[in-house]
Design an enzyme around this catalytic site. Structure first.
Site, mmCIF file in Angstrom:
data_model
loop_
_atom_site.group_PDB
_atom_site.id
_atom_site.type_symbol
_atom_site.label_atom_id
_atom_site.label_comp_id
_atom_site.label_asym_id
_atom_site.label_seq_id
_atom_site.Cartn_x
_atom_site.Cartn_y
_atom_site.Cartn_z
ATOM 1 N N ARG A 259 0.864 -0.939 0.056
ATOM 2 C CA ARG A 259 0.021 0.173 -0.002
ATOM 3 C C ARG A 259 0.718 1.183 0.036
ATOM 4 O O ARG A 259 1.910 1.493 0.632
ATOM 5 C CB ARG A 259 -1.032 0.031 1.304
ATOM 6 N N ARG A 274 2.261 0.822 10.412
ATOM 7 C CA ARG A 274 2.047 1.246 8.962
ATOM 8 C C ARG A 274 2.910 1.297 8.098
ATOM 9 O O ARG A 274 3.839 2.086 8.374
ATOM 10 C CB ARG A 274 1.084 2.500 9.103
ATOM 11 N N SER A 349 -10.700 -6.333 10.181
ATOM 12 C CA SER A 349 -11.939 -5.447 9.800
ATOM 13 C C SER A 349 -12.661 -6.482 9.002
ATOM 14 O O SER A 349 -12.055 -6.983 7.877
ATOM 15 C CB SER A 349 -11.345 -4.336 8.717
#
Length: 423
Positions: A259, A274, A349
RNA sequence: GGAGGAGUCGCAUAGUGGUCUAGUGCGGCCGCCUGCUAAGCGGUUUCGGUGGGUAACCGCCGACGAGGGUUCGAAUCCCUCCUCCUCCGCCA
């Protein structure tokens, strides 16, 4: 992707549901384009039917003049068809482009809200644990133990990269193996999927066109690095027509994920929370439409169980309409408490996507031979992201002397080792 | 990367410009027949779009790997691409 018929027949229902989101939705433009498309289609098909009928008669006509006359006429009709067809293709492209930009409709049960601060707590496994000594953040623990090397990551690839060494690398491998085995017992089939996928695969999973700037595209070829294995998993059955007996299907996959995370510069810069590349175990369900609601509860329970078996304090929040995400009908975030960074870390999630991805990927099924085809429902959930799970394990299991006790569940996956120590 | 071959209905195959409304076999489904099973007999069999109908259903259009092109008319001829197979080269 939404059903164009639903938009055509019940535009007000769609408009109201979309209004609960913060997403942009070109509804009126889409309705106009759809009307234009159908008008052009009716005209084109009428002419095609005429040409087909007349052309079939041509070889039977013996009179040369009459035959020539018909051929001339049909040439004219053919030109007109080509002309209309160009307009029709344009209208069709417009409809499909706009349709791809429409977000999914939230389930009526989803709470209204602006952002993640409006998410609703639904379950919690205990109170955030405080250690009886000063908790260190994982980057200090990891460096002291020699298991996370940030300097080498930066040397090799730049900021937001790190290298795992020794017990750190083994811990991540143990976590992945343990989770995959757990999910297998929960009824999942383990798969290993490609990390590079075609544009079409990302369109099918609804990562394109909307999240283009969060992904890495390879120069000169139609390959993109997956932001999550959800994307290849969605296309596992793309274009297939399954039988009802094939559903449900539950898959689990361990993969690297890539990402760009360009928006978050300056946020979460320390540690491994992250990064541009991270590993994760994913869970994915294909279900009958009437079963997806229950499947979401099951899927969420599987994520919670993973946290529970690791001995972590966890809680589950239901995402509100503003935090739901483009493609989702309903979903939860599972978070674990980590005393070093002193925050709830989102480790999973889970989402019920309904038929939104199945329409894009054309994943269909028939209830019985000869029945109509229907779209399957899909759901996805993180079977826990590795970096955040590592953070929680290191910070929760740290000892006053800087060593880290290995959670019991993982010990069989680390040769019986009970503790990580420096040196 | 180079050379050659292939891709047609769930599977196997036929089809080289109009008779294809894509045939045949197998499989599937429905029925008949039949101590049971098998065999046999008859029927049926894809997907999408659009219009009509409360619906069962019906009409029209499109789809023979995908996309273009030629033609009055394309499964069939031409071009590009994709996938698979065979061989050569390169490579972890």
């Amino acid at each position: 992707m939404l059903d164009i018929r639903l938009i055509r027949e019940k535009p007000d229902v769609v408009r109201e549901a979309l209004a609960r989101r913060k997403e942009h939705a070109p509804l009126d433009e889409l309705i106009r384009a759809d009307i234009r498309r159908r008008e052009l289609l009716t005209q084109t098909e009428g002419l095609q039917a005429e040409r087909k009928r007349v052309s079939k008669q041509v070889p039977r006509i013996k009179d040369q003049a009459e035959r020539q006359q018909l051929i001339e006429e049909m040439r004219g009709v053919g030109d007109r068809i080509a002309e209309l067809n160009r307009e029709l293709v344009e209208a069709e492209e417009q409809v499909s482009r706009l349709l791809l930009e429409m977000p999914n409709l939230p389930d009526p049960q989803v709470p209204d809200g602006e952002d993640d601060s409006d998410n609703v707590l639904v379950r919690q496994s205990g109170e955030p644990r405080e250690l009886d000594f000063e908790a260190k953040p994982h980057w200090e623990l990891g460096e002291a133990l020699g298991i996370i090397n940030f300097e080498q990551g930066q040397r090799i690839s730049g900021s937001r990269f790190y290298v795992l060494h020794g017990d750190g690398s083994r811990l991540q491998r143990a976590l992945a193996s343990w989770m995959l085995d757990l999910h297998r017992r929960q009824g999942y089939q383990e798969v290993t999927v490609p990390y590079m996928v075609r544009r079409e695969t990302l369109r099918a999973s609804a990562h394109l066109p909307d999240f283009e700037n969060t992904m890495y595209e390879l120069v000169g070829e139609d390959f993109w690095l997956i932001p999550t294995s959800e994307s290849p998993l969605t296309s596992l059955h793309a274009g297939e027509i399954l039988s009802a007996g094939d559903l449900p299907r539950q898959y689990t996959s361990y993969s690297a994920n890539f990402r760009r995370e360009q928006i978050s510069a300056g946020r979460d810069v320390r540690g491994i929370k992250r990064g541009h590349q991270f590993d994760k175990v994913e869970m994915y369900h294909f279900t009958l439409p009437e079963d997806s609601e229950a499947a979401l509860d099951r899927l969420t329970a599987h994520a919670e169980e993973t946290c529970h078996l690791l001995g972590l304090t966890w809680r589950t929040v239901e995402r509100c309409t503003g935090d739901l995400g483009f493609k989702n009908r309903r979903g939860y975030d599972v978070e674990v408490w980590s005393p070093g960074v002193r925050e709830w870390l989102e480790v999973s999630s889970t989402s019920n996507v309904g038929d939104f991805q199945a329409r894009r990927a054309q994943v269909r099924f028939k209830r019985e031979a000869g029945a109509r085809t229907e779209f399957a429902h899909t759901l996805n959930g993180t079977g826990l992201g590795m970096p955040r799970t590592m953070i929680a394990v290191l910070e929760n299991y740290q000892q006053p002397d800087g060593s880290v006790v290995i959670p019991e569940a993982l010990r069989p996956y680390m040769g019986g080792q009970q503790r990580m120590e420096s040196g």
